[in-house]
Design an enzyme around this catalytic site. Structure first.
Site, short mmCIF file in Angstrom:
data_model
loop_
_atom_site.label_atom_id
_atom_site.label_comp_id
_atom_site.label_asym_id
_atom_site.label_seq_id
_atom_site.Cartn_x
_atom_site.Cartn_y
_atom_site.Cartn_z
N LEU A 149 -1.96 13.59 -6.88
CA LEU A 149 -1.11 12.78 -6.01
C LEU A 149 -1.27 11.30 -6.27
O LEU A 149 -0.35 10.53 -6.06
CB LEU A 149 -1.43 13.08 -4.54
N ASP A 176 -7.22 -0.04 9.49
CA ASP A 176 -6.25 0.07 8.39
C ASP A 176 -5.01 0.84 8.85
O ASP A 176 -4.46 1.64 8.10
CB ASP A 176 -6.90 0.76 7.19
N GLY A 202 -9.11 3.03 -5.50
CA GLY A 202 -10.21 2.31 -6.11
C GLY A 202 -11.45 3.16 -6.27
O GLY A 202 -12.28 2.92 -7.15
N MET A 203 -11.60 4.20 -5.42
CA MET A 203 -12.82 5.01 -5.44
C MET A 203 -12.58 6.47 -5.81
O MET A 203 -13.47 7.11 -6.35
CB MET A 203 -13.49 4.97 -4.05
N GLU A 262 -9.86 10.06 -6.70
CA GLU A 262 -8.62 10.69 -7.12
C GLU A 262 -8.23 11.72 -6.07
O GLU A 262 -9.10 12.36 -5.48
CB GLU A 262 -8.80 11.39 -8.47
#
Length: 676
Positions: free
Chosen positions: A344, A477, A348-349, A351
């Protein structure tokens, strides 16, 4: 006897090397083709989104010009007082209309539900929905096809006091060959526009254009005829098809030539050694038959023959590193007890993949697996953040929060498995509504989605630990991309990756800013202490974005938008809020106060204020109908693809034991708390 073993071995090795080179080339071609298809698909989606954005920017500019023109004193004085022919003469020749003529060539006026007259477009142009939208919202915009041509149109109320039904101005411009050619050049793509039956305009290279036209005239079922084609449906029956212009790369042929060249050199060496050994080494002789045993020397097997090691698919040596096949393959891949399906995306960290688990008696369940990227494993701070997210999310069991069901390691790789939900995030819903309807999401549905999100936040904000101490959770967030609407209309909050909580392994350093700058409360943008009221302000910014179709804070760079967020609602933003329907304005003004003490003091208080609006708030059934209207075909296709993946995997693994099992920590789930 002629002794030939070394010659035969040399020939066999040479053939084996050439065969391996051929097999490797086939595998490499397939792998690269799969990777190329994936890259092409991502590029096609990017081109489609850029095309949508480019058209929407033109509509927004036209809409602004319509609002400006609707306030011209001469127009306000003449409309309703003179006939259409007089107005048309002014539009086409008089100086007071010259600023509008520079950007628009289609003009019309409506005193009732339909246009009284139109200049620059066929008389049968039906703009009744845009006229109604202008009277309801002061302005509107959209794309319409009529008479074998397409037009970009915008409407605005003419500021004329007196009439009970306000007159409406329409302006526009052709969306034809010239505009489509400019769009194709800007996107570096082939572009075809249709009315669902015939091509209205097209641009791009001849080959790409022909392929795209073939797909476009067949509608969605013809998409396979144009590689990586994508379509966007605008209101008024206009479809815009795009496909990136790509040229084949020479890198593959160079690599294949290198593989065969190396194999050829090694094969020649093997043959040379075979023949050389035949010439230089004396053939063994038969022993004397007198008083001795006959000895015949047999050739030895090549070193290692019959001693190969079987490598488990997916994982090698328990290290947790995916094999080359698993990393490079475009198809399903094994990951512990999960089969990863489609990738998908990547942050940054981690998959993120869709995944499926099969069990006894036909059991099957889909998940979203978030896997910490391999290069992050050496960073303890990032590993701790990932563990924090999994731990925190596992404690949040609520009908409006996407749960984490599983967390653990496959070899050295950390992962978490979340519930898979078929749907779209609020950002994509807003974009699609803007494209199809020319405006933001229906206010009733926005209020419903926001109220459900607030219920999720209230649950998180008020969580306590096992000893009854507040956990101090703040999401930090909340954004349209982190609010998912399922195909059935359910609202789910996700991604507590940067949430603040008292018992996290990692904590934000004072003065550090985390979150999405477009949806930040002022104190968050300043890097100050945050609490539940910070999320309240973020939810209000999401609410405005969905209603207006664009974020409240504008700026050319992220830094400029951060400055806007830190300053809070100024005169410019207040004016935009004032253009929204009256019942919504007080909610946003209160929730977006610069001083947190003046806002709603909890998510529950904000949710109660929305509930008090009664039948102005939508519901699950209405949201389900909207998802079907905007994404029905897409969602059904996505579901069918997942089911097809699962059937193939089940058939392939029938009767075969699963290898590379994960060392997982199953997270027990409490019964979900129902939202109010």
């Amino acid at each position: 006897m002629s002794y030939r073993p070394y010659k035969l071995i040399g020939i066999a090795v040479a053939f084996a090397l050439l065969a391996l080179a051929a097999a490797g080339s086939v595998y490499l071609r397939r792998t690269r083709a799969a990777d190329a298809d994936e890259r092409q698909g991502r590029l096609a989606e990017q081109v489609r989104e850029e095309a949508e954005r480019a058209v929407q920017e033109q509509l927004s500019a036209l809409e602004a010009k319509a609002r400006e023109a609707g306030s011209l004193p001469v127009l306000c004085a003449q409309v309703g007082m003179v006939d259409w022919n007089t107005l048309r003469d002014g539009f086409t020749s008089e100086a007071w209309w010259e600023p509008v003529r520079r950007s628009a060539s289609v003009y019309g006026v409506a005193l009732g539900d339909k246009l009284d007259g139109v200049e620059g477009a066929p008389a049968e142009l039906d703009a009744s929905d845009l006229i109604a939208r202008a009277r309801a919202h002061q302005h509107g915009a959209g794309v319409r096809a009529v008479g074998g041509a397409a037009f970009l149109l915008a409407t605005a109320v003419i500021n004329k006091p007196g009439p009970k039904e306000q007159p409406v101005l329409l302006i526009g411009k052709p969306f034809g060959e010239e505009a489509v050619a400019a769009l194709a050049q800007q996107l570096k793509a082939a572009v075809v526009m249709t009315n669902g039956k015939a091509v209205l305009a097209s641009a791009g290279s001849a080959r790409a254009k022909r392929s795209l036209e073939a797909a476009a005239t067949k509608g969605p079922t013809g998409a396979g005829e144009a590689a990586s084609s994508q379509s966007t449906q605008f209101g008024g029956g206009v479809l815009l098809w795009t496909a990136p212009e790509t040229s084949p790369s020479a890198a593959d042929s160079t690599l294949f030539n290198a593989i065969f060249g190396a194999a050829g050199v090694l094969a020649a060496l093997a043959l040379g050694l075979g023949f050389l050994l035949r010439r230089t080494r004396p053939e063994p002789q038969l022993a004397d038959r007198v008083g001795a045993t006959q000895v015949i020397s047999a050739p030895r097997a090549p070193i290692g023959e019959g001693q190969g090691t079987q490598v488990k698919p997916g994982l090698a040596n328990g290290s947790g590193k995916a094999s080359a096949k698993a990393k490079g393959a475009a198809g399903p891949q094994e990951f512990g007890r999960y089969t990863l399906l489609d990738r998908l995306g990547e942050g940054g960290m981690a998959e993120v993949y869709t995944a499926v688990v099969h069990g006894a008696e036909g059991f099957k369940r889909h998940f979203v697996v978030k896997r910490l990227r391999g290069e992050m494993l050496g960073r303890k701070d990032l590993v701790d953040m990932f563990i924090d997210e999994a731990r925190l999310a596992s404690t949040l069991v609520h009908s409006n929060i996407i749960p984490v069901f599983d967390f653990g390691k496959v070899g050295a790789e950390y992962f978490m498995a979340q519930e898979y939900i078929l749907g779209r995030d609020l950002g994509r819903i807003t974009k699609r509504a803007r494209l199809v309807d020319g405006q933001g999401v229906d206010p009733k549905l926005v209020l419903y989605a926001i109220r459900e999100t607030l219920q999720a936040l209230e649950y998180a904000h008020t969580r306590v630990d096992g000893e009854g101490n507040p956990m101090g959770i703040v999401h930090r967030d909340v954004s349209p991309q982190n609010i998912l609407i399922s195909a059935r209309g359910e609202v789910k909050l996700l991604d507590f990756g940067i949430a603040k909580a008292r018992e996290r392994l990692t904590h934000t350093v004072a003065g550090t800013v985390k979150g999405n700058v477009r949806f930040m409360a002022p104190e968050q943008a300043h890097g100050l202490e945050v609490d539940a009221r910070t999320d309240v302000a973020s939810v209000a910014l999401v609410m405005y974005s969905a209603l207006a179709g664009a974020p409240l804070y504008e700026g050319a760079t992220a830094h400029a938008r951060l400055i806007k967020a830190a300053g809070g609602v100024g005169d410019e933003e207040a004016a935009r809020i004032a253009r929204l329907p009256a019942p919504l304005q007080p909610l946003l003004i209160k929730a977006l106060q610069q001083d947190p003490a003046l806002r709603f003091q909890s998510a529950a208080e904000f949710a109660d204020a929305i509930t008090a609006l009664g039948d102005q708030v939508g519901n699950l059934a209405a949201m389900h109908r909207e998802m079907e209207r905007l994404f029905g075909d897409e969602l059904r296709a996505e579901q069918a693809k997942l089911q097809a993946h699962a059937r193939v995997i089940k058939a392939a693994s029938a009767g075969a034991p699963r290898e590379g099992t994960a060392q997982t920590e199953l997270i027990p789930q409490r019964p979900r708390e129902r939202s109010r």
